[in-house]
Design an enzyme around this catalytic site. Structure first.
Site, mmCIF file in Angstrom:
data_model
loop_
_atom_site.group_PDB
_atom_site.id
_atom_site.type_symbol
_atom_site.label_atom_id
_atom_site.label_comp_id
_atom_site.label_asym_id
_atom_site.label_seq_id
_atom_site.Cartn_x
_atom_site.Cartn_y
_atom_site.Cartn_z
ATOM 1 N N CYS A 155 5.322 15.004 41.258
ATOM 2 C CA CYS A 155 5.897 15.135 39.909
ATOM 3 C C CYS A 155 6.920 16.272 39.921
ATOM 4 C CB CYS A 155 4.797 15.412 38.899
ATOM 5 S SG CYS A 155 3.402 14.278 39.077
ATOM 6 N N ARG A 170 0.566 17.429 19.338
ATOM 7 C CA ARG A 170 0.435 18.807 19.828
ATOM 8 C C ARG A 170 1.754 19.402 20.281
ATOM 9 N NH1 ARG A 170 -3.207 18.408 23.729
ATOM 10 N NH2 ARG A 170 -4.811 18.444 22.133
ATOM 11 N N CYS A 207 -9.967 22.020 27.245
ATOM 12 C CA CYS A 207 -9.289 21.005 28.058
ATOM 13 C C CYS A 207 -9.285 21.467 29.512
ATOM 14 C CB CYS A 207 -7.841 20.848 27.613
ATOM 15 S SG CYS A 207 -7.666 20.523 25.865
ATOM 16 N N CYS A 244 -1.626 19.541 45.163
ATOM 17 C CA CYS A 244 -1.706 18.141 44.712
ATOM 18 C C CYS A 244 -0.789 17.244 45.555
ATOM 19 C CB CYS A 244 -1.311 18.064 43.241
ATOM 20 S SG CYS A 244 -1.441 16.404 42.559
ATOM 21 N N CYS A 290 6.340 19.929 38.440
ATOM 22 C CA CYS A 290 5.023 20.567 38.509
ATOM 23 C C CYS A 290 4.908 21.693 39.523
ATOM 24 C CB CYS A 290 3.949 19.512 38.772
ATOM 25 S SG CYS A 290 2.287 20.180 38.597
ATOM 26 N N CYS A 348 -12.203 17.850 26.702
ATOM 27 C CA CYS A 348 -11.076 17.057 27.181
ATOM 28 C C CYS A 348 -10.914 17.315 28.676
ATOM 29 C CB CYS A 348 -9.794 17.450 26.451
ATOM 30 S SG CYS A 348 -8.349 16.510 27.028
ATOM 31 N N CYS A 368 -5.577 11.170 24.973
ATOM 32 C CA CYS A 368 -4.576 12.199 24.720
ATOM 33 C C CYS A 368 -3.415 11.855 25.635
ATOM 34 C CB CYS A 368 -5.158 13.576 25.037
ATOM 35 S SG CYS A 368 -3.939 14.903 24.984
HETATM 36 N N1 SAM Z 1 -2.986 15.946 37.733
HETATM 37 C C1 SAM Z 1 -3.270 15.393 36.474
HETATM 38 C C2 SAM Z 1 -2.149 14.508 35.957
HETATM 39 O O1 SAM Z 1 -1.022 14.674 36.368
HETATM 40 O O2 SAM Z 1 -2.443 13.688 35.110
HETATM 41 C C3 SAM Z 1 -3.635 16.415 35.417
HETATM 42 C C4 SAM Z 1 -2.906 17.730 35.326
HETATM 43 S S1 SAM Z 1 -1.163 17.638 34.929
HETATM 44 C C5 SAM Z 1 -0.655 19.309 35.213
HETATM 45 C C6 SAM Z 1 -1.124 17.386 33.177
HETATM 46 C C7 SAM Z 1 0.214 17.258 32.492
HETATM 47 O O3 SAM Z 1 0.811 18.513 32.337
HETATM 48 C C8 SAM Z 1 1.273 16.429 33.181
HETATM 49 O O4 SAM Z 1 1.104 15.063 32.952
HETATM 50 C C9 SAM Z 1 2.547 16.917 32.518
HETATM 51 O O5 SAM Z 1 2.870 16.113 31.405
HETATM 52 C C10 SAM Z 1 2.181 18.340 32.056
HETATM 53 N N2 SAM Z 1 2.948 19.343 32.804
HETATM 54 C C11 SAM Z 1 2.790 19.666 34.104
HETATM 55 N N3 SAM Z 1 3.681 20.600 34.493
HETATM 56 C C12 SAM Z 1 4.425 20.890 33.389
HETATM 57 C C13 SAM Z 1 5.527 21.773 33.160
HETATM 58 N N4 SAM Z 1 6.027 22.528 34.119
HETATM 59 N N5 SAM Z 1 6.050 21.818 31.916
HETATM 60 C C14 SAM Z 1 5.536 21.037 30.932
HETATM 61 N N6 SAM Z 1 4.511 20.200 31.100
HETATM 62 C C15 SAM Z 1 3.969 20.102 32.313
HETATM 63 FE FE1 SF4 Z 2 -0.367 16.706 40.565
HETATM 64 FE FE2 SF4 Z 2 1.072 18.194 38.924
HETATM 65 FE FE3 SF4 Z 2 1.605 15.608 39.144
HETATM 66 FE FE4 SF4 Z 2 -0.683 16.387 37.930
HETATM 67 S S1 SF4 Z 2 1.406 16.756 37.219
HETATM 68 S S2 SF4 Z 2 -0.431 14.760 39.445
HETATM 69 S S3 SF4 Z 2 -1.131 18.236 39.116
HETATM 70 S S4 SF4 Z 2 1.810 17.134 40.788
#
Ligand code: SAM
Ligand code: SF4
Ligand code: DTB
Length: 343
Positions: free
Chosen positions: A78, A281, A118, A74, A81, A149, A209
């Site tokens: 973030c 949730r 989801c 990606c 992530c 979802c 959500c």
């Molecule tokens: N890329 C898209 C986005 O960021 O909206 C969808 C997938 S992203 C993995 C979905 C959500 O998962 C993120 O917004 C974050 O809140 C949560 N998330 C991701 N990594 C996480 C982690 N290590 N621990 C807890 N929640 C996490």
């Molecule tokens: Fe990409 Fe992870 Fe951020 Fe979603 S949460 S936008 S998968 S880096």
């Protein structure tokens, strides 16, 4: 202020409609939300459970299953992530999955007791060429009688309308934390970008959500800010995931100070009071949580979990373990479309 005055003040923060049920308010301010966080734990949990019982069967918990339909690589940064290409997490990237495989996964999730499927993609936003497949996934999962979802990153208006036409029930798009702390966690997009997609999803008539992550080294005031953002949306998100950070090695947040479980339960309880008609949730992080903490979360008003051995890329409790927990606590699955605020 003494304890009794605080409790009375907190109760007054909620309006009553003719049916005597607390209705969502959209004008919460930081002081009021902070006052809820400051309540003695027992008073807070009593308030939360009281609000919870007005709209929900307290012994029903909704079950969702996650699938990563496109993993890793990606372009966003973030800081929590596993899937960002900016950090060396060792996670291999994959292409968008075949529709048939996704439907097979949904069938297995349904057989295991999930009412919602989801689907998540590690994208900044979906490309035009991906949309046909994504639409076919929504249609196929919906045909199984499950709630659908998706979480695909930022959307255009055209994309929200396509997803709505395909029958998408929920779109997940988290605000993650307070507006102030967001900049410390993500630099490749803004809080305003996030709110813009949420607004487009609402306009398209898709249930939202949206929630966040705690345990990212944030202050309690950031949890207050995050819950203010969510509870002042109009309508409030129908589904509110509260994730406990799953620490990922080699990400900037890989060794953040974990949140105290009692503070986590408080966050759930305050979310429940602020958003009485939303499903809250108990999301990522259950693998590292005791059964007792989870039981307190359910008492505080959490009424949804992810089931199945994987979240997107990390572990979730085993199905047998969750089934045993449900039996011990006398919990039963919530039927599909039972959320009172669902569109
Ligand atoms: N890329 C898209 C986005 O960021 O909206 C969808 C997938 S992203 C993995 C979905 C959500 O998962 C993120 O917004 C974050 O809140 C949560 N998330 C991701 N990594 C996480 C982690 N290590 N621990 C807890 N929640 C996490
Ligand atoms: Fe990409 Fe992870 Fe951020 Fe979603 S949460 S936008 S998968 S880096
Ligand atoms: C949400 O709030 N939590 C889910 C879902 N929305 C997409 C994701 C949790 C991801 C946990 C880390 C992982 O497994 O990669």
């Amino acid at each position: 202020m003494n304890i009794q005055t605080l409790v009375t003040e907190a109760t007054k923060l909620v309006n009553e409609d003719d049916a005597g049920k607390d209705q969502p308010r959209h004008d919460w301010d930081r002081e009021q939300i902070q006052a809820l966080f400051d309540l003695p734990f027992n008073d807070l949990l009593f308030q939360a459970q009281t609000v919870h019982r007005q709209w929900f069967n307290p012994n029903q918990v909704q079950k969702s299953t996650l699938l990563s339909i496109k993993t890793g690589g990606c372009p966003e940064d973030c800081g929590y992530c596993n899937q960002s290409s900016k950090f060396e997490t060792g996670l291999p990237a994959s292409k968008l999955m075949e529709v048939r495989k996704v439907i097979e996964g949904a069938k297995r999730a349904k057989a295991a007791g999930a009412s919602r499927y989801c689907m998540g993609a590690a994208w900044r936003n979906p490309k035009a060429r991906d949309m046909d497949k994504v639409v076919a996934m929504v249609e196929g999962v919906k045909d199984l009688g499950m709630e659908t979802c998706m979480t695909l990153g930022m959307l255009s208006e055209e994309q929200t309308l396509k997803l709505k036409a395909a029958g998408l029930d929920y779109y997940n798009h988290n605000v993650d934390t307070s507006e102030e702390y967001y900049k410390e966690i993500i630099t490749t997009r803004t809080y305003a970008d996030r709110l813009n997609t949420i607004s487009l999803v609402q306009d398209a008539g898709i249930n939202v959500c949206s929630g966040g992550i705690v345990g990212m080294g944030e202050e309690e005031s950031d949890r207050v800010g995050m819950l203010k953002t969510l509870s002042t949306l109009d309508p409030q998100p129908q589904s509110v995931p509260i994730n406990m950070l799953v620490q990922i090695e080699n990400t900037p947040l890989g060794d953040s100070k974990p949140i105290d479980p009692i503070d986590f339960v408080r966050t759930i309880a305050v979310a429940r009071i602020l958003m009485p008609k939303s499903v809250v949730r108990l999301s990522a992080g259950r693998e590292a949580m005791s059964e007792e903490t989870q039981a307190l979360c359910f008492f505080a008003g959490a009424n949804s979990i992810f089931i199945g051995e994987e979240l997107l890329t990390t572990k979730n409790p085993e199905l047998d373990k969750d089934n045993q927990m449900f039996d011990k606590l006398g919990l039963e699955p919530m039927p599909a479309h039972a959320c009172p605020s669902e569109i």
